[in-house]
Design an enzyme around this catalytic site. Sequence first.
Site, PDB file in Angstrom:
ATOM      1  N   SER A 154      -8.887 -11.993   1.093  1.00  0.00           N
ATOM      2  CA  SER A 154      -8.972 -10.964   2.109  1.00  0.00           C
ATOM      3  C   SER A 154      -7.574 -10.525   2.514  1.00  0.00           C
ATOM      4  O   SER A 154      -6.577 -11.067   2.038  1.00  0.00           O
ATOM      5  CB  SER A 154      -9.681 -11.519   3.343  1.00  0.00           C
ATOM      6  OG  SER A 154      -8.861 -12.536   3.930  1.00  0.00           O
ATOM      7  N   ASN A 155      -7.555  -9.574   3.443  1.00  0.00           N
ATOM      8  CA  ASN A 155      -6.308  -9.154   4.074  1.00  0.00           C
ATOM      9  C   ASN A 155      -5.940 -10.158   5.170  1.00  0.00           C
ATOM     10  O   ASN A 155      -6.526 -11.235   5.257  1.00  0.00           O
ATOM     11  CB  ASN A 155      -6.483  -7.739   4.650  1.00  0.00           C
ATOM     12  CG  ASN A 155      -5.202  -6.932   4.620  1.00  0.00           C
ATOM     13  OD1 ASN A 155      -4.127  -7.437   4.943  1.00  0.00           O
ATOM     14  ND2 ASN A 155      -5.300  -5.675   4.214  1.00  0.00           N
ATOM     15  N   THR A 156      -4.989  -9.799   6.015  1.00  0.00           N
ATOM     16  CA  THR A 156      -4.561 -10.677   7.105  1.00  0.00           C
ATOM     17  C   THR A 156      -5.594 -10.700   8.226  1.00  0.00           C
ATOM     18  O   THR A 156      -6.471  -9.836   8.316  1.00  0.00           O
ATOM     19  CB  THR A 156      -3.213 -10.214   7.671  1.00  0.00           C
ATOM     20  OG1 THR A 156      -3.340  -8.849   8.109  1.00  0.00           O
ATOM     21  CG2 THR A 156      -2.132 -10.288   6.615  1.00  0.00           C
ATOM     22  N   SER A 173      -8.496  -2.501   5.233  1.00  0.00           N
ATOM     23  CA  SER A 173      -8.561  -3.737   6.010  1.00  0.00           C
ATOM     24  C   SER A 173      -7.288  -4.128   6.731  1.00  0.00           C
ATOM     25  O   SER A 173      -7.241  -5.178   7.376  1.00  0.00           O
ATOM     26  CB  SER A 173      -8.983  -4.889   5.086  1.00  0.00           C
ATOM     27  OG  SER A 173      -8.153  -4.939   3.942  1.00  0.00           O
ATOM     28  N   SER A 174      -6.243  -3.332   6.648  1.00  0.00           N
ATOM     29  CA  SER A 174      -5.034  -3.664   7.398  1.00  0.00           C
ATOM     30  C   SER A 174      -5.304  -3.505   8.891  1.00  0.00           C
ATOM     31  O   SER A 174      -5.884  -2.505   9.316  1.00  0.00           O
ATOM     32  CB  SER A 174      -3.874  -2.747   6.994  1.00  0.00           C
ATOM     33  OG  SER A 174      -2.780  -2.922   7.870  1.00  0.00           O
ATOM     34  N   PRO A 175      -4.872  -4.467   9.704  1.00  0.00           N
ATOM     35  CA  PRO A 175      -5.089  -4.348  11.152  1.00  0.00           C
ATOM     36  C   PRO A 175      -4.025  -3.513  11.850  1.00  0.00           C
ATOM     37  O   PRO A 175      -4.079  -3.330  13.064  1.00  0.00           O
ATOM     38  CB  PRO A 175      -5.020  -5.808  11.617  1.00  0.00           C
ATOM     39  CG  PRO A 175      -4.041  -6.441  10.676  1.00  0.00           C
ATOM     40  CD  PRO A 175      -4.274  -5.772   9.336  1.00  0.00           C
ATOM     41  N   ASN A 176      -3.062  -2.996  11.074  1.00  0.00           N
ATOM     42  CA  ASN A 176      -1.906  -2.342  11.682  1.00  0.00           C
ATOM     43  C   ASN A 176      -1.940  -0.823  11.638  1.00  0.00           C
ATOM     44  O   ASN A 176      -0.981  -0.167  12.040  1.00  0.00           O
ATOM     45  CB  ASN A 176      -0.629  -2.851  10.996  1.00  0.00           C
ATOM     46  CG  ASN A 176      -0.487  -4.357  11.088  1.00  0.00           C
ATOM     47  OD1 ASN A 176      -0.691  -4.929  12.159  1.00  0.00           O
ATOM     48  ND2 ASN A 176      -0.170  -5.007   9.986  1.00  0.00           N
ATOM     49  N   THR A 177      -3.027  -0.247  11.131  1.00  0.00           N
ATOM     50  CA  THR A 177      -3.233   1.201  11.155  1.00  0.00           C
ATOM     51  C   THR A 177      -4.469   1.481  11.996  1.00  0.00           C
ATOM     52  O   THR A 177      -5.571   1.047  11.627  1.00  0.00           O
ATOM     53  CB  THR A 177      -3.423   1.765   9.736  1.00  0.00           C
ATOM     54  OG1 THR A 177      -2.219   1.556   8.986  1.00  0.00           O
ATOM     55  CG2 THR A 177      -3.730   3.254   9.783  1.00  0.00           C
ATOM     56  N   CYS A 189       3.666  -4.162  10.049  1.00  0.00           N
ATOM     57  CA  CYS A 189       4.486  -3.131   9.410  1.00  0.00           C
ATOM     58  C   CYS A 189       3.856  -1.745   9.512  1.00  0.00           C
ATOM     59  O   CYS A 189       4.555  -0.753   9.717  1.00  0.00           O
ATOM     60  CB  CYS A 189       4.723  -3.488   7.948  1.00  0.00           C
ATOM     61  SG  CYS A 189       5.808  -4.913   7.708  1.00  0.00           S
ATOM     62  N   ASN A 196       2.745  -9.984  10.714  1.00  0.00           N
ATOM     63  CA  ASN A 196       3.402  -8.707  10.467  1.00  0.00           C
ATOM     64  C   ASN A 196       2.577  -7.565  11.051  1.00  0.00           C
ATOM     65  O   ASN A 196       1.348  -7.631  11.121  1.00  0.00           O
ATOM     66  CB  ASN A 196       3.636  -8.505   8.961  1.00  0.00           C
ATOM     67  CG  ASN A 196       2.533  -7.702   8.298  1.00  0.00           C
ATOM     68  OD1 ASN A 196       2.523  -6.461   8.348  1.00  0.00           O
ATOM     69  ND2 ASN A 196       1.575  -8.405   7.700  1.00  0.00           N
ATOM     70  N   PHE A 220       1.905   0.081   7.120  1.00  0.00           N
ATOM     71  CA  PHE A 220       1.968   0.930   5.924  1.00  0.00           C
ATOM     72  C   PHE A 220       3.283   1.712   5.842  1.00  0.00           C
ATOM     73  O   PHE A 220       3.290   2.926   5.645  1.00  0.00           O
ATOM     74  CB  PHE A 220       0.797   1.911   5.882  1.00  0.00           C
ATOM     75  CG  PHE A 220      -0.523   1.326   5.485  1.00  0.00           C
ATOM     76  CD1 PHE A 220      -0.620   0.014   5.040  1.00  0.00           C
ATOM     77  CD2 PHE A 220      -1.685   2.082   5.553  1.00  0.00           C
ATOM     78  CE1 PHE A 220      -1.846  -0.540   4.677  1.00  0.00           C
ATOM     79  CE2 PHE A 220      -2.917   1.545   5.189  1.00  0.00           C
ATOM     80  CZ  PHE A 220      -3.004   0.238   4.751  1.00  0.00           C
ATOM     81  N   SER A 262       0.825  -1.205   0.000  1.00  0.00           N
ATOM     82  CA  SER A 262       0.000   0.000   0.000  1.00  0.00           C
ATOM     83  C   SER A 262       0.869   1.270   0.000  1.00  0.00           C
ATOM     84  O   SER A 262       1.901   1.324   0.672  1.00  0.00           O
ATOM     85  CB  SER A 262      -0.910   0.032   1.221  1.00  0.00           C
ATOM     86  OG  SER A 262      -1.866  -1.010   1.172  1.00  0.00           O
ATOM     87  N   LYS A 319     -10.335  -3.748  -0.681  1.00  0.00           N
ATOM     88  CA  LYS A 319      -9.778  -4.932  -0.012  1.00  0.00           C
ATOM     89  C   LYS A 319     -10.325  -5.006   1.407  1.00  0.00           C
ATOM     90  O   LYS A 319     -10.191  -4.048   2.176  1.00  0.00           O
ATOM     91  CB  LYS A 319      -8.249  -4.860   0.016  1.00  0.00           C
ATOM     92  CG  LYS A 319      -7.581  -6.130   0.560  1.00  0.00           C
ATOM     93  CD  LYS A 319      -6.085  -6.119   0.310  1.00  0.00           C
ATOM     94  CE  LYS A 319      -5.432  -7.426   0.716  1.00  0.00           C
ATOM     95  NZ  LYS A 319      -4.001  -7.468   0.375  1.00  0.00           N
TER      96      LYS A 319
END
Length: 455
Positions: free
Chosen positions: A342-344, A271-275, A187, A185, A189, A160, A314
């Site tokens: 899907s995402n993680t 859908s990222s769980p990291n933001t 990370c 992970n 973004f 991304s 996504k």
Amino acid sequence: MAAWSSRKLLRDLLLKRVVSNQLPGVRCFSSAPQNAPKIGHYSKKGRLLTGATIGLLIAGGAYVSTVDEATFCGWLFSATKLVNPFFALLDPEFAHNLGVSAAARGWVPREKRPDPSILGLQVWGRKFSNPVGLAAGFDKNAEAVDGLLALGFGFVEVGSVTPIPQDGNPKPRIFRLRKEGAVINRCGFNSEGIVAVAKRLGAQHGKRKLDETSSTSPSSNNEVKQGGKAGPGILGVNLGKNKTSEDAAADYVQGVHTLSQYADYLVINVSSPNTPGLRMLQGRKQLKDLVKKVQAARDEMQWGEEGPPPLLVKIAPDLSKEDLEDIAAVALALHLDGLIISNTTISRPDPVSKNSLASETGGLSGKPLFNLSTNILKEMYILTRGKIPLIGCGGISSGEEAYKKIRSGATLVQLYTAFAYGGPALIPQIKAELAACLERDGFKSIIDAVGADCR
């Protein structure tokens, strides 16, 4: 000459990155302590192993150079399996960056063999030579598009990409669960930003156009017509928002304005769980408002005969039935061009729950995600009544699993974690196995098999 060049690239990759002491600060990723020896101080046994590997690669290259191009190409892909154990010794993020660097410099095999005709398909008016793509997250900054497409992927998705450069979360932030075939992970973004990515994609696009203009080969022209803006393959650009941004829609709109001219399709990643707060954008009202603004930004730009790039969203695998119904309703109402599923996952299904690394925060990818993401995929195919192309992503490591995604409703599929573990050799393997699955069950094409398990 071609054989010599290929052997030289393999030799340079190992010699420059392994034997020389040019990789300061890298630690082994194993059960060794944190103060494990640096790469430049590997044991004598390690140096001998590396030297033997290089010798085998060069000797093997000399042998296969006497046979046809297809056999030589197959050998090169198989030879990459010899390098995988070396990558397994490195810190995961460093190994990832080394892989991107190798692809960017052309230190990877190039697929010269045509894809099985049964794998070809057309989506969004674009012709894919095969449905197997590389998911976003591998080439975050569009450094290695040409090299990755040359590996034989039908499409590659970069990003991304965030509007403003950001470092992401503190390291370490990538954790291998090798026994489970998984990765965790967080990370967050990490991105060089849209300006840097636009410059890189613009330069690649200009070079491609120049090559097309100067080429007089009919086969080259045919390849371009069957691909997209990245040449023979299709290029997707995945857009993200900055961590500190208070206006998510403005971030995605900025990404559209800057990068859509280089993309065969665009992805809104919510859908990222990291933001923090990002997944809240998957709610019905929030998603509807966001998609309408991004679609408007795309449509207000001037486009040629081919029109604007398709817009996809996504989504996460950790959604309730009600959440999926809301997303499906928005996708149908706004005529969204596609969904990536899907995402993680933030869950820790067995056997990951028993791993000591399970407590690490972040998104889980790889084999343990397969069933969860495939069930969500099937549910979304039913909810959208097969009217919207879906990309199946999550846990694919074989042609049979790619086939199951397609039968569950995916028109295209994406790899990531399995590719990180298996390397380039996995790509032709999955394509061959997928073609065999289709032929075994009497399907004439990918499209005929899409959603077969939902009928």
